[in-house]
Every structure is written in structure tokens, then in C-alpha cells.
Design a protein around this motif. Structure first.
Motif, PDB file in Angstrom:
ATOM      1  N   SER A  76      38.462  19.926  -3.564  1.00 38.71           N
ATOM      2  CA  SER A  76      37.278  19.821  -3.256  1.00 38.71           C
ATOM      3  C   SER A  76      36.691  18.655  -3.118  1.00 38.71           C
ATOM      4  O   SER A  76      35.574  17.993  -2.271  1.00 38.71           O
ATOM      5  N   ARG A  77      36.856  17.483  -2.510  1.00 37.13           N
ATOM      6  CA  ARG A  77      36.697  16.174  -1.933  1.00 37.13           C
ATOM      7  C   ARG A  77      36.509  16.913  -0.460  1.00 37.13           C
ATOM      8  O   ARG A  77      35.116  16.353   0.288  1.00 37.13           O
ATOM      9  N   ASP A  78      36.691  17.377   0.540  1.00 37.64           N
ATOM     10  CA  ASP A  78      37.195  17.757   2.525  1.00 37.64           C
ATOM     11  C   ASP A  78      35.815  19.431   2.332  1.00 37.64           C
ATOM     12  O   ASP A  78      35.599  19.222   3.403  1.00 37.64           O
ATOM     13  N   ALA A  79      36.450  20.095   0.850  1.00 40.38           N
ATOM     14  CA  ALA A  79      35.527  21.539   1.455  1.00 40.38           C
ATOM     15  C   ALA A  79      34.379  21.328   0.357  1.00 40.38           C
ATOM     16  O   ALA A  79      33.053  22.005   0.279  1.00 40.38           O
ATOM     17  N   ILE A  80      34.826  21.086  -0.831  1.00 35.73           N
ATOM     18  CA  ILE A  80      33.331  21.916  -1.769  1.00 35.73           C
ATOM     19  C   ILE A  80      32.391  20.879  -1.972  1.00 35.73           C
ATOM     20  O   ILE A  80      31.499  21.465  -1.818  1.00 35.73           O
ATOM     21  N   ALA A  81      32.753  19.676  -1.815  1.00 37.12           N
ATOM     22  CA  ALA A  81      31.148  18.860  -2.722  1.00 37.12           C
ATOM     23  C   ALA A  81      30.721  18.732  -1.172  1.00 37.12           C
ATOM     24  O   ALA A  81      29.640  19.254  -0.942  1.00 37.12           O
ATOM     25  N   PRO A  82      31.249  18.336   0.028  1.00 33.82           N
ATOM     26  CA  PRO A  82      30.705  18.659   1.518  1.00 33.82           C
ATOM     27  C   PRO A  82      29.314  19.995   1.748  1.00 33.82           C
ATOM     28  O   PRO A  82      28.390  19.627   2.139  1.00 33.82           O
ATOM     29  N   ARG A  83      30.655  21.362   0.660  1.00 37.94           N
ATOM     30  CA  ARG A  83      29.441  22.056   1.747  1.00 37.94           C
ATOM     31  C   ARG A  83      28.106  21.811  -0.101  1.00 37.94           C
ATOM     32  O   ARG A  83      27.266  22.858   0.884  1.00 37.94           O
ATOM     33  N   PHE A  84      28.565  21.766  -0.467  1.00 37.16           N
ATOM     34  CA  PHE A  84      27.175  21.563  -1.418  1.00 37.16           C
ATOM     35  C   PHE A  84      26.397  21.055  -2.021  1.00 37.16           C
ATOM     36  O   PHE A  84      25.790  21.361  -2.289  1.00 37.16           O
ATOM     37  N   LEU A  85      26.579  19.416  -1.619  1.00 38.38           N
ATOM     38  CA  LEU A  85      25.783  18.695  -1.822  1.00 38.38           C
ATOM     39  C   LEU A  85      24.128  18.703  -0.147  1.00 38.38           C
ATOM     40  O   LEU A  85      23.806  18.164  -0.940  1.00 38.38           O
ATOM     41  N   PRO A  86      24.567  19.444   0.873  1.00 34.68           N
ATOM     42  CA  PRO A  86      23.181  19.069   0.900  1.00 34.68           C
ATOM     43  C   PRO A  86      21.895  20.363   0.631  1.00 34.68           C
ATOM     44  O   PRO A  86      21.583  20.145   0.709  1.00 34.68           O
ATOM     45  N   TRP A  87      22.797  21.445  -0.320  1.00 34.45           N
ATOM     46  CA  TRP A  87      22.258  22.185  -0.733  1.00 34.45           C
ATOM     47  C   TRP A  87      21.107  21.550  -1.570  1.00 34.45           C
ATOM     48  O   TRP A  87      20.179  21.295  -1.882  1.00 34.45           O
ATOM     49  N   LEU A  88      22.213  20.575  -2.318  1.00 38.75           N
ATOM     50  CA  LEU A  88      21.760  19.901  -3.477  1.00 38.75           C
ATOM     51  C   LEU A  88      20.115  18.907  -3.301  1.00 38.75           C
ATOM     52  O   LEU A  88      19.316  18.495  -4.171  1.00 38.75           O
ATOM     53  N   VAL A  89      20.601  18.154  -2.265  1.00 38.22           N
ATOM     54  CA  VAL A  89      19.607  17.300  -1.339  1.00 38.22           C
ATOM     55  C   VAL A  89      18.107  18.218  -1.464  1.00 38.22           C
ATOM     56  O   VAL A  89      16.976  17.634  -1.355  1.00 38.22           O
ATOM     57  N   ARG A  90      18.813  19.022  -0.990  1.00 38.02           N
ATOM     58  CA  ARG A  90      17.185  19.815  -0.160  1.00 38.02           C
ATOM     59  C   ARG A  90      17.050  20.020  -1.470  1.00 38.02           C
ATOM     60  O   ARG A  90      15.763  20.092  -1.473  1.00 38.02           O
ATOM     61  N   GLU A  91      17.640  20.670  -2.493  1.00 34.21           N
ATOM     62  CA  GLU A  91      16.347  21.385  -3.209  1.00 34.21           C
ATOM     63  C   GLU A  91      16.011  20.248  -3.918  1.00 34.21           C
ATOM     64  O   GLU A  91      14.690  20.366  -4.553  1.00 34.21           O
ATOM     65  N   TYR A  92      16.760  19.055  -3.845  1.00 32.68           N
ATOM     66  CA  TYR A  92      15.883  17.690  -4.669  1.00 32.68           C
ATOM     67  C   TYR A  92      14.106  17.547  -4.142  1.00 32.68           C
ATOM     68  O   TYR A  92      13.621  17.676  -3.966  1.00 32.68           O
ATOM     69  N   MET A  93      15.008  17.596  -2.857  1.00 34.30           N
ATOM     70  CA  MET A  93      13.595  17.322  -2.272  1.00 34.30           C
ATOM     71  C   MET A  93      12.211  18.404  -1.819  1.00 34.30           C
ATOM     72  O   MET A  93      11.009  17.878  -2.078  1.00 34.30           O
ATOM     73  N   MET A  94      12.863  19.800  -1.820  1.00 36.65           N
ATOM     74  CA  MET A  94      11.943  20.667  -2.088  1.00 36.65           C
ATOM     75  C   MET A  94      10.999  20.774  -3.396  1.00 36.65           C
ATOM     76  O   MET A  94       9.757  20.921  -3.424  1.00 36.65           O
ATOM     77  N   ALA A  95      11.563  20.240  -4.638  1.00 37.20           N
ATOM     78  CA  ALA A  95      11.015  19.985  -5.463  1.00 37.20           C
ATOM     79  C   ALA A  95      10.563  18.872  -5.806  1.00 37.20           C
ATOM     80  O   ALA A  95       9.470  19.001  -6.385  1.00 37.20           O
ATOM     81  N   LEU A  96      10.304  18.119  -5.385  1.00 45.15           N
ATOM     82  CA  LEU A  96       9.564  16.765  -4.909  1.00 45.15           C
ATOM     83  C   LEU A  96       8.451  17.304  -4.675  1.00 45.15           C
ATOM     84  O   LEU A  96       6.571  16.526  -4.854  1.00 45.15           O
ATOM     85  N   ARG A  97       8.278  17.850  -3.248  1.00 45.40           N
ATOM     86  CA  ARG A  97       7.285  18.429  -2.525  1.00 45.40           C
ATOM     87  C   ARG A  97       6.894  19.243  -3.248  1.00 45.40           C
ATOM     88  O   ARG A  97       4.687  19.900  -2.923  1.00 45.40           O
TER      89      ARG A  97
END
Length: 337
Positions: free
Chosen positions: A255-276
Motif C-alpha cells: 500500500s505505502r510503496d506501490a498502490i498509493a504512489p501509483r494512484f495519488l498523481p492521478w488524483l492530483v491531476r483530476e483535481y487540477m483539471m476540475a479546477l480549470r
């Protein structure tokens, strides 16, 4: 165990949902196979366009194609429905907007002839990326993704990145498919990663052919860019976190070293795109999902996200601060590390 030629019956399955624009191209690519499938099933998943009518007209000239109908339930349900109504020992999936090169099935079936100590679950291949008009974008697209390992050999590699086993570029053993229960119908995105991960975990082997045998049509209107995909992503994230919790006593940190690092960038992008886009509802949802996933990440990232959460929960303020702030932008970049 190897199969004899007459045992290697293949069912081609195409789920159809509002795909009138593309379905004829997909079907023509199936009929052009140098090793034809024994069955060709199109599943109309409650389309509201004239896609089913296109298939019906196609069947008048090509009666070997069968059209099945069901109420809309998503691509996973449509594929499972087709498998239940099929007889092939091997399942060849094709998305409605993708196409096969003529030797696609001939090449993918070859490994199933070989005697193996471990049963073969699936064979998959490289692919060419094309645009909405079918024109070439990237040849051998998977070679550009050097961080993705092929074939699949270890669990960590399956969790760290998207697996890039595309359904349209795979040939699946029916035995393996049924052994793991088919597609998870709660997923309308990442259902392919979920299926192949479960087949891998069940002990089946896989073979990768580094040759483009499929045309993968990717465009902004495709399922890969839909809101449904974003919702499904979080369902899959939660499923993975439940399946693979960290085990400090064994020094396993999936979870710490694979799953969370894999999906967190997706969520940051999703947030920034929603803001735009000015999409407040999506931004707020992404902010909560981001905070949830960050909880499983390393302490430094958790602390960064917690510090940003009051801003993330106020999209109007975030829209002002995040693109310009010399303080916030470095913090965001830290999340991607």
C-alpha cells in the motif's frame, strides 16, 4: 497443458454501447483474421444510438456474427454476459473502437499449443495507438513505457503501475477466466487490470508478444477519459488497499510503496483539471479521494496533503493559489516523487 488445434476454439467478443461510428471497423478486422474465430459475439449493452442496427445490417451479409442484447450494465457486465453465452476455449476481447491486424489471433494462439508446467492464463501483445480517425499516432506504444514490465512476473510489478494488458490485445483461457469469476462488474475502468491481476494471483502464467497486433483507438471521448472511469478508479483503489495491506512484520509495504504512489498523481491531476473546468463538485470529490489515498503513503506525503487539505476543500481559493503560488507548487511536486 498444451491444447490440440481442434481444441483451441476461439470466441471473439465485442461489447457495444453507443459505438455506431466504430463497430463496423472492429467487425471487419475480426472477419479479416488469418485464423478466424469460431464465434463472433457482439453484446449490445443498452445502446441509445443506432449501433445495434449497424450490426444487424452487417449480419445480413455476415451471418456468422451474432448480436446479443442486454440492459445497460457497463462493459464488465457485457463481457461476462457474452462469455456465459459462448463456447470457445479461448476468449478474444475487442473493444468497439479498436481493431485487430489480420494475424492477431494467429500469433496470440501460438503459445497455447506448447506444453507448459504452469497453465497459461492469457497471452497478450504490443499495440499501435491510433487516433479517432484510425490514423497512426504511436507504433509499438508499449515500448515507450519502459517502467512497465512484460510479461507479468511479480506482484509488486502488477501493483506499482497500470498493467497495460489491454483487453483488445489479449487472448484469455476460458478456464482461467471462469476460475477467478470473470470481470468485476462494479468496475467500469481498471476492470482489465483487476481481472489479469486476479488471474496472475491464481497461479496462471502469461506470455507477452512484443509485436503490435492491435490498433488501440484512444481519444478524449473514449472510456479512458470518462467520469465513470474516475469513479471506478477509486473503487479499484479501495479494493487493492483491502487486498494488499502493509505487513510491517514481513517488510511488505504494498500500500505505502506501490498502490498509493501509483494512484495519488492521478488524483492530483483530476483535481487540477476540475479546477480549470470550474467543476466544483468533481474538485471536492477528488480532494477527499486524494486525502484518503495519501493516508496510505509515506509520512512526508501524508503531511503535505494534510497541510494542503484546507485549501483543496475550497476550490475558489485553490483556483487562485495553486497555479501561481511559489509556496504551493513545490509542495504539489513533492507528491509526484
Amino acid at each position: 497443458m498444451a491444447m490440440l488445434d481442434d481444441q483451441l476454439t476461439i470466441t471473439a467478443i465485442i461489447p457495444l454501447y453507443n459505438g455506431a461510428r466504430f463497430i463496423e471497423d472492429s467487425l471487419n478486422s475480426v472477419l479479416a483474421q488469418t485464423r478466424p474465430p469460431q464465434e463472433i459475439l457482439v453484446v449490445d449493452d443498452g445502446s441509445t444510438d443506432d449501433g445495434a442496427a449497424v450490426v444487424e445490417r452487417f449480419i445480413e451479409k455476415h451471418p456468422q456474427v451474432q448480436l446479443l442484447r442486454k440492459a445497460n450494465g457497463g462493459q464488465s457486465a457485457a463481457r461476462n454476459f457474452a462469455v456465459k453465452h459462448s463456447t470457445g476455449r479461448l476468449i478474444a476481447l475487442l473493444d468497439q473502437d479498436d481493431m485487430w491486424y489480420p494475424h492477431h489471433l494467429e500469433r496470440l494462439v501460438e503459445p497455447f499449443f506448447k506444453q507448459r508446467p504452469i497453465p497459461l492464463g492469457w497471452v497478450y501483445c504490443n499495440l499501435d495507438e491510433v487516433d479517432i480517425t484510425g490514423q497512426m499516432v504511436t507504433r509499438d506504444a508499449l515500448r515507450a513505457l519502459s517502467y512497465v514490465k512484460h510479461p507479468k512476473r511479480d506482484l509488486l510489478g502488477c501493483l506499482q503501475t497500470d498493467m497495460f494488458v489491454l483487453p483488445s490485445a489479449s487472448l484469455i483461457s476460458r478456464e482461467a477466466f471462469e476460475a477467478v469469476g470473470g470481470f468485476d462488474e462494479s468496475l467500469s475502468g481498471f476492470e482489465d487490470d483487476d481481472l489479469f491481476l486476479r488471474i496472475f494471483r491464481a497461479g496462471y502464467d502469461n506470455v507477452y508478444i512484443d509485436e503490435a497486433l492491435t490498433k488501440w483507438r484512444i481519444f478524449t471521448g473514449s472510456a479512458s477519459f470518462s467520469a465513470r472511469m474516475a469513479r471506478s478508479r477509486m473503487i479499484y483503489v479501495r479494493k487493492l488497499l483491502e487486498m494488499f495491506p502493509d505487513q510491517p512484520d514481513r517488510e511488505f509495504y504494498y500500500s505505502r510503496d506501490a498502490i498509493a504512489p501509483r494512484f495519488l498523481p492521478w488524483l492530483v491531476r483530476e483535481y487540477m483539471m476540475a479546477l480549470r473546468r470550474g467543476d466544483t463538485a468533481t474538485a471536492l470529490s477528488a480532494a477527499e479521494d486524494l486525502r484518503f489515498v495519501a493516508h496510505y503513503h509515506r509520512p512526508r506525503v501524508r503531511a503535505t496533503v494534510e497541510m494542503l487539505t484546507p485549501i483543496l476543500r475550497r476550490p475558489a481559493l485553490a483556483r487562485t493559489l495553486l497555479p501561481v503560488s511559489d509556496t504551493v507548487r513545490p509542495l504539489l511536486r513533492r507528491i509526484f516523487r
